[in-house]
Design an enzyme around this catalytic site. Structure first.
Site, PDB file in Angstrom:
ATOM      1  N   GLU A 190       4.916   1.154   5.379  1.00 29.69           N
ATOM      2  CA  GLU A 190       6.100   1.138   4.522  1.00 29.69           C
ATOM      3  C   GLU A 190       7.061   2.221   5.006  1.00 29.69           C
ATOM      4  O   GLU A 190       6.666   3.370   5.230  1.00 29.69           O
ATOM      5  CB  GLU A 190       5.688   1.405   3.059  1.00 29.69           C
ATOM      6  N   LYS A 313       0.377   8.159  -7.031  1.00 34.53           N
ATOM      7  CA  LYS A 313       1.702   7.743  -7.506  1.00 34.53           C
ATOM      8  C   LYS A 313       1.449   6.923  -8.759  1.00 34.53           C
ATOM      9  O   LYS A 313       0.920   5.811  -8.674  1.00 34.53           O
ATOM     10  CB  LYS A 313       2.396   6.912  -6.429  1.00 34.53           C
ATOM     11  N   GLU A 317       7.715   3.114 -10.041  1.00 34.16           N
ATOM     12  CA  GLU A 317       8.021   1.899  -9.280  1.00 34.16           C
ATOM     13  C   GLU A 317       6.888   0.869  -9.423  1.00 34.16           C
ATOM     14  O   GLU A 317       6.315   0.413  -8.435  1.00 34.16           O
ATOM     15  CB  GLU A 317       8.310   2.243  -7.817  1.00 34.16           C
ATOM     16  N   ARG A 350       2.074  12.939  -7.702  1.00 38.43           N
ATOM     17  CA  ARG A 350       3.501  12.895  -7.357  1.00 38.43           C
ATOM     18  C   ARG A 350       4.396  12.871  -8.601  1.00 38.43           C
ATOM     19  O   ARG A 350       4.060  12.262  -9.619  1.00 38.43           O
ATOM     20  CB  ARG A 350       3.791  11.685  -6.471  1.00 38.43           C
ATOM     21  N   ARG A 367      18.779   8.913 -13.389  1.00 42.00           N
ATOM     22  CA  ARG A 367      17.546   9.012 -12.598  1.00 42.00           C
ATOM     23  C   ARG A 367      17.306  10.436 -12.097  1.00 42.00           C
ATOM     24  O   ARG A 367      16.158  10.878 -12.005  1.00 42.00           O
ATOM     25  CB  ARG A 367      17.646   8.026 -11.428  1.00 42.00           C
ATOM     26  N   LYS A 391       9.556  15.763  -4.667  1.00 40.47           N
ATOM     27  CA  LYS A 391      10.543  15.486  -3.609  1.00 40.47           C
ATOM     28  C   LYS A 391      11.614  16.571  -3.600  1.00 40.47           C
ATOM     29  O   LYS A 391      11.985  17.090  -4.654  1.00 40.47           O
ATOM     30  CB  LYS A 391      11.184  14.112  -3.816  1.00 40.47           C
ATOM     31  N   ASP A 396      16.098  10.689  -3.965  1.00 44.63           N
ATOM     32  CA  ASP A 396      15.143  10.041  -3.054  1.00 44.63           C
ATOM     33  C   ASP A 396      15.534  10.232  -1.587  1.00 44.63           C
ATOM     34  O   ASP A 396      15.973   9.279  -0.956  1.00 44.63           O
ATOM     35  CB  ASP A 396      15.079   8.541  -3.395  1.00 44.63           C
ATOM     36  N   GLU A 424      13.912   7.076   6.485  1.00 40.85           N
ATOM     37  CA  GLU A 424      14.289   5.924   5.672  1.00 40.85           C
ATOM     38  C   GLU A 424      15.797   5.852   5.428  1.00 40.85           C
ATOM     39  O   GLU A 424      16.414   4.816   5.631  1.00 40.85           O
ATOM     40  CB  GLU A 424      13.541   5.986   4.324  1.00 40.85           C
ATOM     41  N   GLU A 531      25.594  12.594   8.398  1.00 38.88           N
ATOM     42  CA  GLU A 531      26.186  12.722   7.062  1.00 38.88           C
ATOM     43  C   GLU A 531      27.658  12.334   7.085  1.00 38.88           C
ATOM     44  O   GLU A 531      28.169  11.759   6.129  1.00 38.88           O
ATOM     45  CB  GLU A 531      26.025  14.169   6.557  1.00 38.88           C
ATOM     46  N   TRP A 561      18.240   0.285 -10.080  1.00 37.49           N
ATOM     47  CA  TRP A 561      17.549   1.429  -9.485  1.00 37.49           C
ATOM     48  C   TRP A 561      18.145   2.792  -9.839  1.00 37.49           C
ATOM     49  O   TRP A 561      17.640   3.827  -9.406  1.00 37.49           O
ATOM     50  CB  TRP A 561      17.497   1.271  -7.962  1.00 37.49           C
TER      51      TRP A 561
END
Ligand code: GCU
Length: 699
Positions: A190, A313, A317, A350, A367, A391, A396, A424, A531, A561
């Site tokens: 993943e 986790k 999600e 997590r 979020r 994190k 994210d 990612e 960026e 999301w």
């Protein structure tokens, strides 16, 4: 005892080719004078004591010296040798545990080389000391330390270091230095951009043992001591890794990792008591559930000595968790912690817990607030063998986020900082993005202005792997620097990003000065470049849904999301102030909270993360928001093309395959950066109707 380290088997070598060893390639040192100097010290090797990590150190030193200097060291066994401090036979490399060596006949006669004891080094620390006759002592507080000493010394040889008069003492900053694989049992990864899984292949485990051993060497060389081999999203097949018939395979992988000082962890499914154990519930307070975990865990330790523990986790999600049973995350984590405690294991729990079914019309739910809202009330409620993995940002792994306030808020709970080495959201290893400058900013963040930096409060590091079956391990060859650099920072967060990058270049690409100067500039500029053509001023996302690659400004704007930019004809950004917004800014210590609360004091690069502002708002740079968007997108695309030009300028100094492979990716990046530029500029021009002050082409 004298076998050379062989690494990959023949067949695997044929598959992997010339980059298979990454920064442990041990190519012969071209500078003859340097070779002679090193050879004077490295002619003999004495290993004092025995054990698997020491054996790994011995094999590595043999292989490194043979490769770098052209001939293997003579191995002197206990029986043959006299005191090398005095020395018939000349200098030697003496490797072992500090206390064993100090009490052995190899302890130097002279106090000048006074050797530190195990207490001074701690279990993972090491010393590298020059002895009186030119010998070098590689001493570990414990066995892992001796292995790290060997790798530390090898690094000196590879980077052209001075090996005279050495008095080095190193201790890792954190006891937990972890890499998390998001590998699935079917062999896919993943968010993986470097081929398939090293560990799993079509349901089988540990088929590539030679490659896994090389992987373990690379990890140990940068001080990684913990690895979770499977994805945090634990599906049916991975749930079964805890089953009797799978554990022996997992154990074979663990054996290889253990020889390099690495503890294997498994990501586990919170609902495993139901799915694997056949119970009717996974309620953490149900005694039958706790008993199931105790028995299962005991069996894991019977098969896998030194097993690290579980990564979880939960309630995130769509993963199961304690919320289903009306319990909180301390209830869940502590139940697993109790099962692990008697065996010395750890729960890595997590904090990536948020509502992923948000209604985009709902502007009150944020979020960014979620991790702090869920976990701050539980500060102090976790067992000692629970580590909360947080994190680095509240959202994210975006290219720009503020530092997670949870990292700074928790005071009575063990925490680990979670980074993402796999790219990612930062170009998926098709774009160059050296992440260390960004990670350094996180580590140096001092929210309260009281010298309590993130680096000081983190009890450990964990990061999502960017490693796969690709010949060069990471897809983009230069993305190896992120893996290498992560380990070096987890060992010592005060190391500069540039110094680490230079080490990697010398070790992986060789000692050519022009190559080093060019590549280090490319690495150091690359995050800012990435960026500057992607989502502006901290607002995040604007990527294509699901796979997250390539521009799509509204890709997540009307999704569940929780990742919105709220651009309209007048302005853009998310109001996260206490006064008029979601209140997220109030989660920080006072100094940072008040700086973020006002657009006047909020740093430019985070303005749209914290505020919804009109396009003509002036930044501290003097530009308006809209002109900043246009300018940086144009500059970013130009600078991406500049990365390609820089690489082309050293073409003659690179092996042709290396040159071509990286060039292909940089050419794609240059093209793709133009796509980002044009889609974003066009979008904002059409929304705002405000033209570019410089009249450049916007579509
Ligand atoms: C991101 C990523 C997922 C991953 C998740 C996590 O959302 O896209 O693939 O599972 O992070 O960290 O758990």
């Amino acid at each position: 005892m004298n076998g050379r380290y062989e690494g990959c088997g023949k067949e695997e070598r044929a598959v992997y080719g010339e980059y298979e060893q990454a920064w442990l390639g041990y190519r012969r040192i071209e500078d003859g004078a340097l070779r002679v100097k090193y050879a004077a010290v490295c002619g003999r090797l004495i290993v004092v004591g025995a054990g698997t990590e020491l054996e790994s150190a011995r094999l590595e030193l043999r292989s490194a010296i043979a490769g770098l200097l052209g001939s293997e060291p003579e191995e002197v066994s206990d029986a043959e040798s006299a005191d090398v401090g005095g020395v018939p036979g000349g200098p030697a490399i003496i490797v072992g545990l500090a206390d064993t060596v100090r009490e052995s006949r190899y302890a130097p006669a002279s106090a000048a080389a006074d050797l530190p004891d195990a207490d001074a080094l701690g279990s993972e620390g090491y010393a590298i000391r020059s002895g009186t006759n030119g010998s070098v002592y590689l001493l570990g507080g414990g066995a892992k330390g001796a292995l790290y000493a060997a790798f530390g010394f090898i690094r000196m040889l590879q980077t052209g270091g001075d090996i005279g008069g050495l008095r080095i003492l190193e201790r890792p900053a954190y006891p937990l230095r972890m890499i998390d694989h998001w590998d699935n049992a079917d062999g896919t990864v993943e968010r993986g951009y470097a081929g398939g899984s090293l560990f799993f292949d079509g349901g089988r485990i540990g088929e590539r043992m030679g490659r896994i051993r090389d992987y373990a060497r690379l990890q140990a060389s940068i001080g990684i001591n913990a690895v979770a081999i499977n994805n945090v999203n634990v599906h049916a097949e991975e749930t079964r890794l805890l089953a009797q018939d799978r554990l022996d395979d997992v154990a074979r992988v663990a054996d290889v990792l253990r020889a390099y000082g690495i503890a294997l962890y498994l990501s586990v499914n919170f609902a495993a008591p139901i799915e694997l154990g056949g119970l009717g519930t996974a309620d953490p307070l149900d005694p039958a559930v706790a008993a199931w975990w105790r028995e299962t865990t005991a069996e894991v330790y019977r098969r896998i000595p030194g097993f690290g523990g579980y990564v979880v986790k939960a309630d995130s999600e769509h993963r199961p968790g304690p919320f289903t049973y009306g319990r909180n995350h301390a209830d869940g984590a502590n139940m697993l912690a109790d099962a692990l405690a008697t065996h010395g294991g750890t729960v890595i729990w997590r904090c990536f817990v948020y509502d992923c079914r948000q209604d985009w019309r709902d502007r009150r739910t944020d979020r960014a607030r979620a991790a702090y809202d869920h976990f701050m009330p539980l500060d102090g409620a976790f067992r000692d063998n629970v580590v909360l993995q947080i994190k680095h940002g509240p959202m994210d792994f975006q290219v720009r986020e503020p530092v997670s306030p949870l990292l700074l808020g928790l005071r009575r709970t063990r925490i680990a900082l979670e980074l993402q080495i796999t790219q990612e959201y930062t170009g998926q290893q098709r774009h160059l993005c050296y992440l260390l400058p960004m990670w350094k900013e996180v580590l140096d963040f001092d929210a309260a202005g009281d010298d309590r930096k993130v680096a000081d409060v983190a009890g450990g590091f964990a990061a999502v792997s960017n490693i796969g079956t690709d010949a060069n391990w990471t897809g983009h060859l230069l993305a190896q620097a992120n893996w290498y650099g992560y380990g070096r920072l987890a060992w010592d967060p005060s190391l500069p990003a540039e110094a680490i990058g230079r080490e990697w270049i010398r070790m992986a690409l060789g000692p050519d000065a022009a190559v080093e100067e060019t590549v280090i500039r490319m690495l150091m500029d690359s995050h800012a470049i990435y960026e500057s053509y992607t989502a502006p001023l901290g607002v995040g996302w604007m990527v294509q849904p699901n796979h997250h690659y390539g521009p799509s400004v509204d890709g997540y704007e009307y999704s569940p999301w929780g990742t919105y930019h709220y651009a309209d004809r007048d302005g853009i950004g998310v109001d996260r102030t206490v006064a008029t917004g979601t209140g997220y800014a109030g989660q920080y210590p006072a100094a940072a909270a008040s700086a973020y609360e006002s657009p006047q004091t909020c740093p430019d690069e985070l303005l749209l993360f914290f505020h919804h502002v009109p396009y003509d708002t002036r930044l501290k740079s003097g530009k308006t928001v809209i002109q900043h968007i246009y300018d940086t997108r144009f500059e970013g695309a130009d600078r991406a093309a500049g990365l390609l030009a820089a690489w082309d300028s050293i073409a003659d100094s690179l092996p042709s395959r290396t040159y071509v492979e990286v060039r292909t990716r940089l050419a794609h990046q240059a093209e793709h950066a133009r796509e980002w530029r044009d889609q974003l500029n066009t979008y904002f021009y059409r929304k705002s109707g405000i033209p570019d002050a410089l009249g450049r082409t916007i579509y």
